[in-house]
Every structure is written in structure tokens, then in C-alpha cells.
Design an enzyme around this catalytic site. Structure first.
Site, PDB file in Angstrom:
ATOM      1  N   ARG A 134      32.841   6.520 -11.044  1.00 28.55           N
ATOM      2  CA  ARG A 134      33.736   5.986 -12.090  1.00 28.55           C
ATOM      3  C   ARG A 134      32.878   5.318 -13.156  1.00 28.55           C
ATOM      4  NH1 ARG A 134      36.927   1.439 -10.118  1.00 28.55           N
ATOM      5  NH2 ARG A 134      35.522   0.243 -11.437  1.00 28.55           N
ATOM      6  N   GLU A 153      29.553  -0.206 -16.984  1.00 32.89           N
ATOM      7  CA  GLU A 153      28.685   0.176 -15.867  1.00 32.89           C
ATOM      8  C   GLU A 153      29.122   1.531 -15.335  1.00 32.89           C
ATOM      9  OE1 GLU A 153      29.007  -1.652 -12.047  1.00 32.89           O
ATOM     10  OE2 GLU A 153      31.143  -2.014 -12.240  1.00 32.89           O
ATOM     11  N   ASN A 155      29.740   3.390 -11.701  1.00 28.39           N
ATOM     12  CA  ASN A 155      29.877   3.110 -10.260  1.00 28.39           C
ATOM     13  C   ASN A 155      29.635   4.363  -9.439  1.00 28.39           C
ATOM     14  OD1 ASN A 155      31.222   0.258 -10.353  1.00 28.39           O
ATOM     15  ND2 ASN A 155      32.318   1.491 -11.858  1.00 28.39           N
ATOM     16  N   SER A 160      36.988   2.185  -6.786  1.00 21.58           N
ATOM     17  CA  SER A 160      38.338   2.030  -6.228  1.00 21.58           C
ATOM     18  C   SER A 160      39.429   2.152  -7.298  1.00 21.58           C
ATOM     19  CB  SER A 160      38.429   0.695  -5.507  1.00 21.58           C
ATOM     20  OG  SER A 160      38.062  -0.333  -6.382  1.00 21.58           O
ATOM     21  N   LYS A 346      22.316  -1.174 -11.601  1.00 20.75           N
ATOM     22  CA  LYS A 346      22.406  -1.502 -13.029  1.00 20.75           C
ATOM     23  C   LYS A 346      21.062  -1.320 -13.728  1.00 20.75           C
ATOM     24  CE  LYS A 346      26.620  -4.145 -12.620  1.00 20.75           C
ATOM     25  NZ  LYS A 346      27.005  -3.900 -11.227  1.00 20.75           N
ATOM     26  N   LYS A 406      22.816  -9.444 -15.738  1.00 18.18           N
ATOM     27  CA  LYS A 406      23.384  -8.842 -14.520  1.00 18.18           C
ATOM     28  C   LYS A 406      22.328  -8.605 -13.446  1.00 18.18           C
ATOM     29  CE  LYS A 406      26.931  -6.191 -16.958  1.00 18.18           C
ATOM     30  NZ  LYS A 406      27.650  -4.892 -17.009  1.00 18.18           N
ATOM     31  N   GLU A 410      27.234  -5.102  -6.914  1.00 19.87           N
ATOM     32  CA  GLU A 410      28.521  -4.499  -7.213  1.00 19.87           C
ATOM     33  C   GLU A 410      29.624  -5.415  -6.702  1.00 19.87           C
ATOM     34  OE1 GLU A 410      28.661  -1.696  -8.895  1.00 19.87           O
ATOM     35  OE2 GLU A 410      26.494  -1.609  -8.849  1.00 19.87           O
ATOM     36  N   GLY A 411      30.814  -5.225  -7.252  1.00 22.28           N
ATOM     37  CA  GLY A 411      31.978  -5.852  -6.645  1.00 22.28           C
ATOM     38  C   GLY A 411      32.469  -7.115  -7.320  1.00 22.28           C
ATOM     39  N   ARG A 528      42.323  -1.435 -16.320  1.00 21.70           N
ATOM     40  CA  ARG A 528      42.501  -2.798 -15.793  1.00 21.70           C
ATOM     41  C   ARG A 528      42.613  -3.749 -16.973  1.00 21.70           C
ATOM     42  NH1 ARG A 528      37.189  -3.343 -12.249  1.00 21.70           N
ATOM     43  NH2 ARG A 528      36.530  -1.902 -13.871  1.00 21.70           N
TER      44      ARG A 528
HETATM   45  P1  ADP Z   1      30.500  -5.341 -11.181  1.00 16.39           P
HETATM   46  O1  ADP Z   1      29.569  -4.381 -10.517  1.00 16.39           O
HETATM   47  O2  ADP Z   1      30.516  -6.666 -10.548  1.00 16.39           O
HETATM   48  O3  ADP Z   1      31.872  -4.738 -11.382  1.00 16.39           O
HETATM   49  P2  ADP Z   1      30.247  -5.145 -14.084  1.00 16.39           P
HETATM   50  O4  ADP Z   1      29.019  -4.725 -14.781  1.00 16.39           O
HETATM   51  O5  ADP Z   1      31.369  -4.185 -14.076  1.00 16.39           O
HETATM   52  O6  ADP Z   1      29.855  -5.610 -12.611  1.00 16.39           O
HETATM   53  O7  ADP Z   1      30.732  -6.507 -14.740  1.00 16.39           O
HETATM   54  C1  ADP Z   1      31.898  -7.189 -14.288  1.00 16.39           C
HETATM   55  C2  ADP Z   1      32.833  -7.486 -15.452  1.00 16.39           C
HETATM   56  O8  ADP Z   1      32.148  -8.242 -16.460  1.00 16.39           O
HETATM   57  C3  ADP Z   1      33.347  -6.260 -16.179  1.00 16.39           C
HETATM   58  O9  ADP Z   1      34.489  -5.737 -15.539  1.00 16.39           O
HETATM   59  C4  ADP Z   1      33.651  -6.797 -17.570  1.00 16.39           C
HETATM   60  O10 ADP Z   1      34.917  -7.432 -17.583  1.00 16.39           O
HETATM   61  C5  ADP Z   1      32.580  -7.860 -17.749  1.00 16.39           C
HETATM   62  N1  ADP Z   1      31.419  -7.284 -18.477  1.00 16.39           N
HETATM   63  C6  ADP Z   1      30.354  -6.662 -17.925  1.00 16.39           C
HETATM   64  N2  ADP Z   1      29.485  -6.241 -18.858  1.00 16.39           N
HETATM   65  C7  ADP Z   1      30.007  -6.599 -20.044  1.00 16.39           C
HETATM   66  C8  ADP Z   1      29.581  -6.460 -21.405  1.00 16.39           C
HETATM   67  N3  ADP Z   1      28.438  -5.873 -21.726  1.00 16.39           N
HETATM   68  N4  ADP Z   1      30.387  -6.955 -22.361  1.00 16.39           N
HETATM   69  C9  ADP Z   1      31.557  -7.561 -22.068  1.00 16.39           C
HETATM   70  N5  ADP Z   1      32.002  -7.743 -20.810  1.00 16.39           N
HETATM   71  C10 ADP Z   1      31.250  -7.266 -19.808  1.00 16.39           C
HETATM   72 MG    MG Z   2      32.548  -3.279 -12.646  1.00 20.70          MG
END
Ligand code: ADP
Ligand code: MG
Length: 552
Positions: A134, A153, A155, A160, A346, A406, A410-411, A528
Site C-alpha cells: 500500500r 510512505e 508499506n 491493513s 523508510k 522518522k 511501522e505502525g 483515512r
Molecule cells: P507509520 O509507519 O508509523 O505509519 P508514516 O510515515 O506513515 O509512519 O507516518 C505516520 C503519519 O504521520 C502519517 O499517517 C501522516 O499522517 C504523518 N506524516 C508522515 N509523513 C508526513 C509528511 N511528510 N508530511 C505530513 N505528514 C506526515
Molecule cells: Mg503510515
């Protein structure tokens, strides 16, 4: 190809209170009747959720407006992304450089995954690998009214909500069609072409079915004695999983196709497999995975689908790590293999954005497609001692308000945002909590820096959340007024699914992509939606609700 587009309508449409409450109750009953549900939170932290009751998953009352060209773009790049990450997973030199010589020195979890990967990679009995991917995006506002999508990101494990989002889309379609477009609240809501069907669930189940069938074909070709009378897909799950029904719906799709599915935790797999391998002597040679099942007896496992194993919390003891390794070594097709899981780090996303890297993987890809994919990247930096890493560090310290930091996790709940970044990096320099001895710069290698995507404003929605504990614990659960709450400024994250079954292909020439693809389908989506004030996006952890698209 640039597909930037202009602004969104003011949202949600205004509704009289009675109309809103009516729609919220219609939606709630639809959700409960159609399995858009979670297990309730357990009464106490150390208990498991009740096995006999559910609450509805959090959802938005309206679908959220989303530009049609941006969905088209996300769907166009998905097959390219799927192949790209499959190729990364079979490229040992690349993985070694990005993970093996960097991240593992400073991240214990990645190190443990890497150790299994290096122990199993030269001795695999199963050449096929299944990715259920995803790719996640946020809309990004450029100037006054231009909108783009930027990737959050990619996945590669336990992606899910494919099932629940497919059903929330059907719920919004149902509300729209049974109430003449949400009681005429906004033009176009009655037109189903603006609420396109979501086939995410079909794509995920289709990938698992393709892998299962490929396994059966392999076994027929081997002409080996089947180890057990029945063959099944194994879902490896977390104990006490509240989001079990998102997984169950995939299981039911497979069962409709006559495929048996069993669900077990790592610990259960460990208990059930050891007995089987004692009794079936050929297991050791063919590494067929055979489980003893209470109801079915001995089951030969065709596909292992991990809905656990993506974070350190899933490996509380060595038993879980040993089980993961045993599964990796087995003949079953893994979804994902440990190499595919590592490809989803990442750090990989960041390195792919460095000059020339994308081209080196996608040599046979049309230049326009490559450019379209690249347009979805936001600015990404390493924090190592390379020139780009030093630039990243400077930007993080001097203008942290533009960035998110970051780790390789994950999660949800692991990122560091904006002004929390400089103190975090300074504290990292003085900390010595890790047992991995390293310099200050080396410790930063475990992180990437990403520019913050700026989603458009002016969009909100009614967020409908159930009372999360035991439903009869409070009367609030009875009252639609107190459950459908207006969030006036929301941010929606789009995810697009891809299912790809592939094997490594020995390169014949420089133009070889390195993979041979047996099944590939992409599409569907997850939307979401969360209040802008919450940085993180998880549904299961309570920040977001499940939404669907209203195309404009
Ligand atoms: P995880 O693996 O924990 O899901 P993500 O990279 O998806 O990590 O980051 C979690 C959340 O943080 C995302 O769902 C989004 O809401 C926010 N986020 C992550 N990266 C960005 C970004 N570059 N700009 C704005 N919001 C972000
Ligand atoms: Mg995410």
C-alpha cells in the site's frame, strides 16, 4: 505528466441537526450489520478484548472530496511502485548498502530482521514471494490553489484496512443512494460515478489466492507426496488483535474460492509446528510447513500472510524470532518475505529519491511514467555523514518547522515532528541507551528527514466514533449526537493497494529488471481522515477514521 489540480469545495455540507443524526444512525447500523467493526477495548490493560462483542470502526459520515486526476495519478503509478519494491527486495547489493551497512549498526530491530535475512537468503527453497503493498499519499497544496499528491510512505508488510475501507465505500454509496444523495446535501452526491467502487479487498484476496494456487502448481510439478491431506493459507496475527475483522473479511473472500485459512500467533505456530516436524520426516528435507490444527488435523501451509511481525512488540521473546526464521526457511510462500519487509524500510524510500537511483531500477520503464512517479516524492534526506546527510542535519536544526523525522518503524506513533526535532537530535548525541556502540552521526543513520506535506485546508467532516470500551459502559454510545462530531479542519491520507507475486530472475543482460512476475494487480484504495491537529494517522490507535472518496 503533471496532474496538479485546483481546490476542493468547502466540506462537509451543512445539515440540520436532525438530518445529521438520522444519517449517523443509518450509517452506524449499516456498519454494524456489514462487519465494519472492531473488538472493543478490554476492560483493563492486561486483559484481551472480549471475544463476543464488537463496536463499529470509526468512520466519516460523508465521503471526502478528492480530485479525480489525483486518484488517477495514484492508480497510474501504483504498478510501477509495486515492481520497484519487488526489484529492491531481490537486489542484495542495494539492500546491503542501505540496510546492512548502515541502519543495522544503530537499530536493534532492523538488525534482528537483517540477521534472519542474511541467514536464509542463500538457502531458500521457495523462490516465489508475494507483496501486498500500500502506497500512502497526502494531498499537497502548492501556491493558492494547485494540488498534488505526495507519498508519505510505502508499506510492504501488514498493509491493513483494505477490507474495512472497501466496506466504508459501500456504506457511503448506500447512504447516498437510499437518501437521494445525503438528503440533497450537496450536488453530485447522488451520482455513483463520483463515489467509485473500491476493489481493495478483491485485490488483496486475489494476491493471496494467486500465491496459494501457484504453490499448488509447484507441488504438482514436484510430484512429491503431499505432506498433509489439506493445504491452507496461514494468517500470522497478533494476540488480542482488535482489528481482526479487517483480516477476517479477506479470509472469507479466500474461503469463497474454496481456500482454507487458519489464524495463529507466532507462539501458536511454534507450538503447532514442532510436533508435525517430528512426525513427518521428509519435512526437514523439503521444508514443507505442516501445522497441527485442532479442527483440521495436519495442514500443509501454502502461504504465510503476516499481519504481525512488523514491529519489535511482536517479538517479545526469542520464540517469536525463532518462529519467524523457521517460517522464512519453509517452503510456504511468504507475504511478505523478510527481504520484502526490509525493502519497505523508510531508509529505502529516502535512498530511492537520491539522484539516479530510480533510473537504475526502472531502466525499462517509460520516461514519462518515471517522471510521474518521481513527482510523488517529497524532499527526503539521510542524516548520515554524506554531504546530503549533513545538509539534512543542518535543515533539521535550522528550520525544523518544515520537517518530520522518522525512524525505521511501522505502525504509527514513532515520528518526531517540527520543533521536537532539534532537542531529539541533541539528546540522541548524549544518549547511550543502545547496546550498539556508535558515534553521534552514526546514531542518526537510523532516521530519515522528510519535508512536511501541506494538505489543503477548508475541508472537514463528521467523524463517527463508537464508545471504545464495553458498549454498555456508558450511555453515550446510544446518542448519535454525541458520536458524530464535526471536525472542521481535516486531513485525508490516500493509500493505493498493489498485489504482486514474483520471483528473482537471473539477470540475462543489463536491462533485466531482476524479477519475473506471475500475478500483478493494483488499485483500490484506503482513505483515512483525521483532524489536522493530530500529526499521526493511525485508525486503530484512534487518530483517524475510515473514509471514502467523493471524486470532484
Ligand atoms: P507509520 O509507519 O508509523 O505509519 P508514516 O510515515 O506513515 O509512519 O507516518 C505516520 C503519519 O504521520 C502519517 O499517517 C501522516 O499522517 C504523518 N506524516 C508522515 N509523513 C508526513 C509528511 N511528510 N508530511 C505530513 N505528514 C506526515
Ligand atoms: Mg503510515
Amino acid at each position: 505528466m503533471s496532474s496538479s489540480t485546483s481546490s476542493l469545495p468547502a466540506w462537509p455540507p451543512l445539515l440540520p441537526k436532525k438530518a445529521k443524526n438520522f444519517l449517523a444512525q443509518q450509517a452506524t447500523d449499516y456498519a454494524l450489520a456489514h462487519g465494519i467493526v472492531y473488538r472493543p477495548l478490554p476492560a483493563a490493560a492486561n486483559q484481551e478484548p472480549a471475544g463476543d462483542s464488537v463496536i463499529h470502526a470509526p468512520f466519516s459520515l460523508f465521503p471526502s472530496p478528492f480530485p479525480r486526476p489525483l486518484l488517477h495519478k495514484a492508480h497510474t503509478v501504483q504498478p510501477v511502485y509495486d515492481r520497484l519494491y519487488a526489484q529492491v527486495s531481490v537486489n542484495h547489493v542495494f539492500l546491503d548498502k542501505v540496510i546492512g551497512q548502515s541502519v543495522v549498526h544503530v537499530d536493534e530491530f532492523q538488525k534482528a530482521l537483517w540477521e534472519i535475512y542474511t541467514q536464509v537468503k542463500d538457502d531458500l527453497v521457495q523462490p516465489l514471494s508475494l507483496g501486498l503493498f500500500r502506497s500512502d499519499y497526502l494531498m499537497h497544496q502548492i501556491g493558492a490553489s494547485e494540488l498534488e499528491i505526495k507519498q508519505v510512505e510505502f508499506n510492504t508488510i501488514s498493509a491493513s484496512f483494505g477490507a474495512l475501507c472497501t466496506k466504508v465505500n459501500a456504506m457511503h454509496q448506500h447512504l447516498a443512494s437510499t437518501t437521494a444523495g445525503y438528503l440533497g446535501a450537496y450536488p453530485g452526491l447522488e451520482d455513483m460515478s463520483n463515489l467509485p467502487a473500491n476493489n481493495g479487498l478483491t485485490i488483496l484476496a486475489g494476491g493471496l489466492a494467486a500465491a496459494h494456487n501457484a504453490y499448488l502448481v509447484q507441488q504438482q510439478q514436484q510430484e512429491e507426496q503431499r505432506q498433509a491431506a489439506k493445504t491452507a493459507v496461514l494468517f500470522v496475527v497478533q494476540a488480542g488483535e482488535r482489528n481482526a475483522f479487517d483480516q477476517r473479511h479477506i479470509e472469507y473472500e479466500l474461503q469463497k474460492q474454496g481456500i482454507l485459512v487458519v489464524r495463529q500467533t507466532f507462539a501458536e505456530v511454534q507450538r503447532n509446528v514442532s510436533h508435525a516436524s517430528d512426525t513427518a520426516s521428509t519435512n526437514a528435507r523439503s521444508r514443507t510447513l505442516v501445522l497441527d490444527h485442532a479442527a483440521f488435523g495436519q495442514l500443509e501451509i501454502s502461504v504465510v500472510y503476516f499481519r504481525a511481525g512488523y514491529g519489535p512488540g511482536d517479538y517479545p521473546t526469542n520464540v517469536e524470532w525463532e518462529t519467524r526464521k523457521m517460517l522464512e526457511q519453509s517452503l510456504a510462500i511468504k507475504c511478505p518475505s523478510i527481504a520484502v519487509q526490509l525493502a519497505g524500510a523508510k531508509k529505502v524510500q529516502q535512498v530511492l529519491s537520491e539522484p539516479g537511483v530510480l533510473q537504475s531500477f526502472l531502466q525499462n520503464t517509460d520516461a514519462d511514467q518515471l517522471e510521474t512517479l518521481r513527482e510523488t516524492f517529497t524532499d527526503l534526506y539521510p542524516l548520515d555523514d554524506s554531504p546530503l546527510g549533513k545538509e539534512g542535519y543542518r535543515l533539521a536544526m535550522e528550520s525544523p518547522e518544515k520537517y518530520v523525522l522518522k525512524p525505521q518503524r511501522e505502525g504509527g506513533g514513532n515520528n518526531v515532528y517540527r520543533h521536537d526535532i532539534p532537542p531529539f537530535l541533541r539528546q540522541l548525541e548524549t544518549s547511550s541507551s543502545s547496546s550498539l556502540p556508535t558515534s553521534d552521526i552514526a546514531k542518526r543513520q537510523a532516521y530519515i528527514l522528510m519535508s512536511l506535506i501541506q494538505p489543503p485546508s477548508g475541508v472537514g467532516n463528521y467523524l463517527v466514533k463508537a464508545c471504545t470500551r464495553n458498549p454498555d459502559a456508558t450511555a453515550a454510545g446510544q446518542d448519535p449526537e454525541s458520536r458524530a462530531v464535526l471536525a472542521s479542519d481535516t486531513v485525508s491520507e490516500l493509500g493505493v493497494y498493489g498485489a504482486i507475486l514474483f520471483r528473482a530472475d537471473t539477470p540475462q543482460d543489463n536491462a533485466s529488471s531482476g524479477i519475473r512476475v506471475l500475478h500483478h494487480e493494483s488499485g483500490g484504495y484506503l482513505l483515512r481522515t483525521k483532524g489536522r491537529d493530530s500529526d499521526e494517522g493511525g485508525v486503530a490507535v484512534g487518530f483517524s477514521v475510515i473514509d471514502s472518496l467523493f471524486l470532484i
